[in-house]
Design an enzyme around this catalytic site. Sequence first.
Site, PDB file in Angstrom:
ATOM      1  N   GLN A 181       0.454 -11.096  -3.025  1.00  0.00           N
ATOM      2  CA  GLN A 181      -0.894 -10.670  -2.702  1.00  0.00           C
ATOM      3  C   GLN A 181      -1.676 -10.282  -3.949  1.00  0.00           C
ATOM      4  OE1 GLN A 181      -0.138  -7.554   0.316  1.00  0.00           O
ATOM      5  NE2 GLN A 181      -1.434  -8.768   1.654  1.00  0.00           N
TER       6      GLN A 181
ATOM      7  N   ASP B  39      -3.686  -7.900  -4.619  1.00  0.00           N
ATOM      8  CA  ASP B  39      -3.845  -6.673  -3.850  1.00  0.00           C
ATOM      9  C   ASP B  39      -4.452  -5.560  -4.697  1.00  0.00           C
ATOM     10  OD1 ASP B  39      -3.623  -5.229  -1.565  1.00  0.00           O
ATOM     11  OD2 ASP B  39      -1.457  -5.006  -1.609  1.00  0.00           O
TER      12      ASP B  39
ATOM     13  N   HIS C  47      -5.987  -1.185  -4.204  1.00  0.00           N
ATOM     14  CA  HIS C  47      -6.379  -0.054  -3.365  1.00  0.00           C
ATOM     15  C   HIS C  47      -7.313   0.833  -4.166  1.00  0.00           C
ATOM     16  CE1 HIS C  47      -2.587  -1.483  -1.610  1.00  0.00           C
ATOM     17  NE2 HIS C  47      -3.222  -1.259  -0.485  1.00  0.00           N
TER      18      HIS C  47
ATOM     19  N   CYS D 145       0.777  -1.234   0.000  1.00  0.00           N
ATOM     20  CA  CYS D 145       0.000   0.000   0.000  1.00  0.00           C
ATOM     21  C   CYS D 145       0.817   1.297   0.000  1.00  0.00           C
ATOM     22  CB  CYS D 145      -1.006  -0.005   1.141  1.00  0.00           C
ATOM     23  SG  CYS D 145      -0.522  -0.871   2.624  1.00  0.00           S
TER      24      CYS D 145
ATOM     25  N   HIS E  34      -8.477  -0.948   1.218  1.00  0.00           N
ATOM     26  CA  HIS E  34      -7.576  -2.046   0.867  1.00  0.00           C
ATOM     27  C   HIS E  34      -8.450  -3.227   0.465  1.00  0.00           C
ATOM     28  CE1 HIS E  34      -4.090  -0.168   3.044  1.00  0.00           C
ATOM     29  NE2 HIS E  34      -5.075   0.349   3.738  1.00  0.00           N
TER      30      HIS E  34
ATOM     31  N   ARG F 275       7.004 -11.399   5.069  1.00  0.00           N
ATOM     32  CA  ARG F 275       6.699 -11.205   6.481  1.00  0.00           C
ATOM     33  C   ARG F 275       7.298 -12.353   7.276  1.00  0.00           C
ATOM     34  NH1 ARG F 275       0.251  -9.654   5.938  1.00  0.00           N
ATOM     35  NH2 ARG F 275       0.522  -8.011   4.366  1.00  0.00           N
TER      36      ARG F 275
ATOM     37  N   LYS G 216     -13.871  -3.675   8.454  1.00  0.00           N
ATOM     38  CA  LYS G 216     -13.678  -4.391   7.199  1.00  0.00           C
ATOM     39  C   LYS G 216     -14.795  -5.394   6.981  1.00  0.00           C
ATOM     40  CE  LYS G 216     -10.701  -7.950   9.284  1.00  0.00           C
ATOM     41  NZ  LYS G 216      -9.540  -8.823   9.084  1.00  0.00           N
TER      42      LYS G 216
END
Length: 582
Positions: free
Chosen positions: A322, A324, A326, A275, A452, A304, A406
Amino acid sequence: MVHGTPSEALDIMRHSAAHILAYAVSQLFPGTKLGIGPAIENGFYYDFELSRALSQDDLPLIEAKMNDIVKQNLPFMREAVGRMEAEITFADQPYKLELLSELPADEDAILYRNGDFVDLCKGPHVSHTARVKAFKLLSIAGAYWRGNEKRPMLQRIYGAAFQTKSELDEYLKRLAELEARDHRRINKQLNLFATPDEIGGGLVIYGPKAGRIRTTIEEFWRREHYDNGYEILYSPHIGRSTLWEISGHLANYKDIMYSPMDIDGQDYYVKPMNCPFHILYYKSQARSYRDLPLRWAELGTVYRYERSGVLTGLLRVRGFTQDDAHIICTPEQIESEISEVINFSFKMWNTFGFKEHQLYLATRPEKAIGTEEQWQKASDALKRVLDAQGLDYKIDEGGGAFYGPKIDLKVKDALGREWQMTTIQFDFNLPERFEMVYTGADGQEHRPYMVHRALLGSWERFFGLLIEHYAGAFPVWLHPVQAAVLPISDRHIEYARKLAENLKLQGIRVYLDQRSETINQKIRQAQLEKIPCMLVIGDKEIDNRTVAVRLRTGEQKFGVGLEEFKESINTAIRDRLPNVVV
């Protein structure tokens, strides 16, 4: 007598089974040091320190001893004793002494006895051992004492326990199916990925077959995102420490980030998230309300740190890609954008064959940033979206991220297991931290809203789920080999080669088996690899310019024309069917 609800009674019986397990192990292995043994979902476990490592071969012996204890119908005798007396009782049990040391000085210790066995335990238990009816020891695993990797590693024995033998048998049958579908087990058969020790735990290498599947999914993913108004970004794998200080990752996530690298005297970190890079691209130029909403997606690989004890195949890794995105929008656009994401999620999961979903609205956790008003406003917006679509959802109290509420979407696989995959997260943290603005219709600067969004979660976890859902028999459109051409003997190879080349020109993924093996061995190998269809070529097929089709489902059809077969397999690919229909 067992009191309470049926669920409470079952937990008490399972807890008692753990106690009996400890009794049995102590009898079989003198000098055993006892840890703890609670009831868990579907059964129980107990942790031990032993003079030797246990193996699966030890479980029948331990189970037999447990059955002996059950048959003796020994009473569970509860005792409340002073701490000093308890310390004498457990003088040779260091883990029990540690637990005792944490009791208030004026509080009695609770013990339970069966015959000559005694354990430190608050209970409750069933009245007699014979009330533990149906149980089975399942497995052995390592477990750090009290979950602390700096403490001793103990041996944990897991068991299942139910009120009736039929319930236990049904559970064991389900376990066998789960084991058969375990993606790590299937990987040994299909050779999809590798996790060599030389590169480190939680890091995965994908082989050619998985590469084919991943490429197919990524091509579909990109096309669908473009069609749904997204643009695709690519960001670096590392960033200066300043970036992660602004984002708050160094303050809140440092324990999951890898150690910094010194580059030109400055610290750089491999990214745990994508992000901040998307935000910096947003800030690279002035933005107007006319530019919004912006939907930016990335298949970004992040890293991670996970403890080695929790790494699990593809389901828990340290490096993962990911799915992913945004969404940056105005406050007025937020509800319609979230609604679109939910519909997009349903479409994606349905395409991959997951028809059952459950939505959760996760609310403010105990530790959170932002005002109560911000949280309430954001939660109300998410709730309005769900209610407007008439969607069934559950409230996950306190399950939100620290920076906003979320919506989570969980999917059910072929065995009815629920997997947490899609997440749609409202964020009022990063827009503030990075001072994101846009110029509104009034000519003034305003703070945008940010969402997100991950539809499939991570590729690794999704791929693991996909393997287990289909037990390796991927739908035709995803399978790395959609058709295997199997010549019966060497004189059939030339025709088989031309057939394979013809199919490849149609975009069909083909494997030509030219090995000097019998046709039965070739068919068996194709079945082991779960290839959707096999085309057997012999004299009759060459003479009639046809193919004999054998499906992995067991169906067979002879004398199939090439055009007829191509139409069948192309239909299966186009319509994303599980199998070819001929």
